[in-house]
Design a protein around this motif. Structure first.
Motif, PDB file in Angstrom:
ATOM      1  N   GLY A 118       7.830  -1.141 -11.389  1.00 38.33           N
ATOM      2  CA  GLY A 118       7.843  -2.247 -12.199  1.00 38.33           C
ATOM      3  C   GLY A 118       9.047  -2.908 -12.156  1.00 38.33           C
ATOM      4  N   GLY A 119       9.366  -3.694 -13.235  1.00 36.83           N
ATOM      5  CA  GLY A 119      10.523  -4.513 -13.426  1.00 36.83           C
ATOM      6  C   GLY A 119      10.450  -5.720 -13.053  1.00 36.83           C
ATOM      7  N   PRO A 120      11.445  -6.378 -12.709  1.00 34.23           N
ATOM      8  CA  PRO A 120      11.266  -8.060 -12.444  1.00 34.23           C
ATOM      9  C   PRO A 120      10.498  -8.396 -11.203  1.00 34.23           C
ATOM     10  N   ARG A 121       9.738  -9.419 -11.289  1.00 32.54           N
ATOM     11  CA  ARG A 121       8.432  -9.770 -10.455  1.00 32.54           C
ATOM     12  C   ARG A 121       9.168 -10.051  -9.097  1.00 32.54           C
ATOM     13  N   ASN A 122      10.455 -10.435  -8.871  1.00 33.70           N
ATOM     14  CA  ASN A 122      10.838 -10.657  -7.620  1.00 33.70           C
ATOM     15  C   ASN A 122      11.926  -9.412  -7.116  1.00 33.70           C
ATOM     16  N   GLY A 123      11.824  -8.562  -7.928  1.00 36.22           N
ATOM     17  CA  GLY A 123      12.541  -7.073  -7.441  1.00 36.22           C
ATOM     18  C   GLY A 123      11.938  -5.910  -8.284  1.00 36.22           C
ATOM     19  N   VAL A 124      10.794  -5.693  -7.637  1.00 40.24           N
ATOM     20  CA  VAL A 124      10.121  -4.342  -7.978  1.00 40.24           C
ATOM     21  C   VAL A 124      11.024  -3.147  -7.749  1.00 40.24           C
ATOM     22  N   LEU A 125      11.118  -2.371  -8.908  1.00 38.88           N
ATOM     23  CA  LEU A 125      11.862  -0.971  -8.889  1.00 38.88           C
ATOM     24  C   LEU A 125      11.283   0.168  -8.933  1.00 38.88           C
ATOM     25  N   LEU A 126      11.423   1.256  -8.790  1.00 38.51           N
ATOM     26  CA  LEU A 126      10.728   2.470  -9.002  1.00 38.51           C
ATOM     27  C   LEU A 126      11.640   3.298  -9.750  1.00 38.51           C
ATOM     28  N   SER A 145      13.019  13.172 -15.227  1.00 37.04           N
ATOM     29  CA  SER A 145      13.160  14.487 -14.775  1.00 37.04           C
ATOM     30  C   SER A 145      13.605  15.354 -15.845  1.00 37.04           C
ATOM     31  N   SER A 146      13.474  16.807 -15.610  1.00 44.84           N
ATOM     32  CA  SER A 146      13.599  17.848 -16.397  1.00 44.84           C
ATOM     33  C   SER A 146      15.254  17.999 -16.607  1.00 44.84           C
ATOM     34  N   ASP A 147      16.067  17.163 -15.382  1.00 46.27           N
ATOM     35  CA  ASP A 147      17.308  17.284 -15.330  1.00 46.27           C
ATOM     36  C   ASP A 147      17.957  16.252 -16.398  1.00 46.27           C
ATOM     37  N   LEU A 148      17.363  15.883 -17.338  1.00 51.40           N
ATOM     38  CA  LEU A 148      17.609  15.089 -18.563  1.00 51.40           C
ATOM     39  C   LEU A 148      17.944  13.590 -18.025  1.00 51.40           C
ATOM     40  N   THR A 149      17.501  13.027 -16.914  1.00 47.57           N
ATOM     41  CA  THR A 149      18.085  11.694 -16.603  1.00 47.57           C
ATOM     42  C   THR A 149      16.762  11.070 -16.017  1.00 47.57           C
ATOM     43  N   ILE A 150      16.940   9.775 -16.087  1.00 43.17           N
ATOM     44  CA  ILE A 150      16.119   8.795 -15.463  1.00 43.17           C
ATOM     45  C   ILE A 150      16.850   7.891 -14.262  1.00 43.17           C
ATOM     46  N   LYS A 151      15.935   7.732 -13.063  1.00 42.11           N
ATOM     47  CA  LYS A 151      16.781   7.141 -12.011  1.00 42.11           C
ATOM     48  C   LYS A 151      16.060   5.795 -11.592  1.00 42.11           C
ATOM     49  N   LEU A 152      16.587   4.942 -11.294  1.00 41.51           N
ATOM     50  CA  LEU A 152      16.070   3.565 -10.531  1.00 41.51           C
ATOM     51  C   LEU A 152      16.204   3.514  -9.447  1.00 41.51           C
ATOM     52  N   TRP A 153      15.337   3.329  -8.468  1.00 38.78           N
ATOM     53  CA  TRP A 153      15.288   3.300  -6.956  1.00 38.78           C
ATOM     54  C   TRP A 153      14.890   1.989  -6.462  1.00 38.78           C
ATOM     55  N   ASP A 154      15.593   1.553  -5.506  1.00 40.22           N
ATOM     56  CA  ASP A 154      15.257   0.003  -4.950  1.00 40.22           C
ATOM     57  C   ASP A 154      14.442  -0.020  -3.795  1.00 40.22           C
ATOM     58  N   PRO A 155      13.130  -0.444  -3.932  1.00 40.72           N
ATOM     59  CA  PRO A 155      12.306  -0.255  -2.607  1.00 40.72           C
ATOM     60  C   PRO A 155      12.750  -1.281  -1.227  1.00 40.72           C
ATOM     61  N   SER A 156      13.681  -2.502  -1.809  1.00 41.39           N
ATOM     62  CA  SER A 156      14.103  -3.293  -1.168  1.00 41.39           C
ATOM     63  C   SER A 156      15.199  -2.845  -0.163  1.00 41.39           C
ATOM     64  N   SER A 212       0.686  -1.180  -0.181  1.00 41.04           N
ATOM     65  CA  SER A 212      -0.101  -0.046   0.102  1.00 41.04           C
ATOM     66  C   SER A 212       0.736   1.331   0.083  1.00 41.04           C
ATOM     67  N   VAL A 213       1.819   1.401  -1.156  1.00 40.52           N
ATOM     68  CA  VAL A 213       2.678   2.355  -1.147  1.00 40.52           C
ATOM     69  C   VAL A 213       2.410   3.402  -2.410  1.00 40.52           C
ATOM     70  N   LEU A 214       2.266   4.654  -2.415  1.00 43.98           N
ATOM     71  CA  LEU A 214       2.008   5.338  -3.378  1.00 43.98           C
ATOM     72  C   LEU A 214       3.278   6.407  -3.569  1.00 43.98           C
ATOM     73  N   ALA A 215       3.978   6.418  -4.909  1.00 46.91           N
ATOM     74  CA  ALA A 215       4.898   7.558  -4.996  1.00 46.91           C
ATOM     75  C   ALA A 215       4.290   8.590  -5.860  1.00 46.91           C
ATOM     76  N   SER A 216       4.657   9.735  -5.240  1.00 41.36           N
ATOM     77  CA  SER A 216       4.157  11.031  -5.977  1.00 41.36           C
ATOM     78  C   SER A 216       5.643  11.862  -6.354  1.00 41.36           C
ATOM     79  N   ALA A 217       5.350  12.411  -7.781  1.00 35.70           N
ATOM     80  CA  ALA A 217       6.686  13.325  -8.138  1.00 35.70           C
ATOM     81  C   ALA A 217       6.159  14.606  -8.113  1.00 35.70           C
ATOM     82  N   SER A 218       7.203  15.564  -8.300  1.00 38.71           N
ATOM     83  CA  SER A 218       6.815  16.868  -8.053  1.00 38.71           C
ATOM     84  C   SER A 218       7.850  17.667  -8.694  1.00 38.71           C
ATOM     85  N   GLU A 219       7.387  18.945  -8.945  1.00 33.76           N
ATOM     86  CA  GLU A 219       8.356  20.103  -9.348  1.00 33.76           C
ATOM     87  C   GLU A 219       9.139  20.548  -8.509  1.00 33.76           C
TER      88      GLU A 219
END
Length: 457
Positions: free
Chosen positions: A168-176, A180-191, A130-137
């Motif tokens: 999303g990502g692998p079933r046994n290893g969900v990622l976030l 961003s406007s900083d030109l990058t995509i970042k992956l974060w590990d909830p585990s 029951s986790v919700l991620a929110s992105a912001s300016e």
């Protein structure tokens, strides 16, 4: 003022207790006056009786105070438990009067989550918890417990506005994933306490949208950018494996089909485009909007019977087909419905400002939209797309995003599948009864008013 009626015996005991208290306190004149006013006989109490009732009034009084405190504590605890029960209801679906296939959001919102310092640009549900991620300016991502309505943590790492988030990502290893406007995509590990495990670079301008591409391995994600390209990335390495070109301007949104076979994108060139995810082949261009297309979405198979009828098709497409119908929302204030060949068959009008985001009801009967007119609108696909419900002033400013909580599917229905935000489907078809039973009546929206709202049954 109401009078408390006492029995004669209770009255006698009360009078004796009062006389004993006055006598023990040395208030002889008050004691005599009390007996005189009540018309009590001189022998009503003797020394033995006074001794017997001495201290009784004080004991009764302190007992009442203790009981009052206990009652207040119990009432507070009861309120707390009721609040927890109310919060748990959307997940457990214990309210039997709620039909998940026809549930629609209504005011007031269950939770109003406040903490961002700038407009909220996107929201995403964790596929399991029951986790919700929110992105912001404000350049941060916040993680909330959407059942309890509480902030869990704030993720910092981007240096400019965060435009989108997705689980999303692998079933046994969900990622976030975030972009961003900083030109990058970042992956974060909830585990691992949401640590940044990878930063993907390659876009030449602001990254507008990011989505994991559903597959058994969950190995790829796709991004859309103001540099007019889509990029497909390998999650494990962070390598860009494919760049897709075709749009003539800023690409605002991109979404994969539920089986990961197709990609749908839209943007400032006023077109939406359908692509083969495996080889980047261009399949169709959707032309008809008169302004920027802010959002696009594939219709789920549950909506095929309704959309087929609207499109004049006698037999609905098979539910195993993943790209049959498409919805787009635009700054021209309209929502348009298309088939996969790019044929427009319905235009939905009703919003008074830019249409910002769309989501299909998991049951397939409704399409929900949010707009800069601050409303949520619900369109009934079984009634030719008629707007059957409007939540006016859903937020106090423009509404930027909407997501539906991912369904709860039985384990045996998931076994061959993949899990991505808002959708848990195997590479095949989930039984309709399993899908309906698993629908969570929970929606999240985010706004320029800096808040995230949870709408639940």
């Amino acid at each position: 003022m109401a009078t408390i009626v006492l029995t004669p015996r209770q009255k006698d005991e009360l009078h004796k207790s009062i006389l004993a208290y006055l006598s023990a306190s040395g208030l002889v004149d008050t004691c005599a006056s009390f007996k005189e006013e009540l018309g009590l006989a001189e022998d009503f109490v003797d020394d033995a009786t006074l001794k017997k009732y001495e201290g009784l009034l004080e004991k009764k009084w302190t007992s009442v105070v203790r009981l009052q405190k206990k009652i207040m504590d119990l009432e507070a605890r009861n309120s707390q438990l009721q609040a927890e029960l109310d919060s748990a209801t959307p997940t457990s679906m214990t309210r039997k009067n709620v039909d998940p296939a026809s549930w629609l959001p209504r005011a007031p919102a269950r939770h109003n989550l406040v903490g961002h310092r700038s407009p909220v640009t996107a929201v995403a549900f964790h596929p399991v918890f029951s986790v919700l991620a929110s992105a912001s300016e404000d350049s941060t991502i916040k993680l909330w417990d959407w059942e309890l309505g509480e902030l869990e943590r704030t993720i910092k790492g981007h240096t400019k506005p965060v435009q989108d988030v997705d689980f999303g990502g692998p079933r046994n290893g969900v990622l976030l994933a975030s972009c961003s406007s900083d030109l990058t995509i970042k992956l974060w590990d909830p585990s691992n306490e949401y640590k940044n495990i990878r930063t993907l670079t390659g876009h030449d301008h602001s990254v507008s949208a990011v989505r994991f591409i559903p597959s058994a391995s969950g190995q790829n994600l796709v991004s859309a950018s103001r540099d007019k390209t889509l990029k497909v990335w390998e999650v494990a390495t962070g390598y860009c494996v494919r760049t897709i070109q075709g749009h003539a301007d800023w690409i605002r949104d991109v979404v994969p089909s539920f089986d990961g076979r197709w990609l749908l994108s839209s943007g400032n060139d006023q077109t939406a485009r359908l692509w083969d995810a495996s080889n980047s082949d261009h399949k169709a261009t959707l032309v008809g909007h008169e302004h920027v297309i802010e959002c696009c979405v594939f219709a789920p198979p549950a909506a095929y019977p309704y959309l087929a009828q609207m499109a004049g098709i006698s037999k609905p497409p098979p539910s195993s087909s993943s790209s049959e119908f498409i919805a787009t929302g635009s700054r021209d204030k309209t929502i348009r419905l298309w088939d996969s060949r790019g044929t427009l068959f319905k235009t939905l009008t009703g919003h008074d400002n830019w249409v910002r985001a769309l989501v299909f009801h998991p049951g397939g009967k409704y399409l929900l939209s949010v707009s800069d007119d601050k409303s949520i609108r619900c369109w009934d696909l079984s009634q030719e797309g008629r707007c059957v419900k409007t939540v006016d002033d859903a937020h106090t400013h423009f509404v930027n995003c909407i997501r539906w909580a991912p369904p709860q599917i039985k384990e045996d229905s998931q076994r061959a599948g993949t899990e991505t935000n808002g959708d848990r489907r195997p590479n095949g078809v989930v039984k309709k009864e399993d899908l309906l039973a698993g629908i969570r009546c929970v929606i999240a929206t985010g706004s320029v008013d800096l808040s995230v709202k949870i709408w639940a049954s």
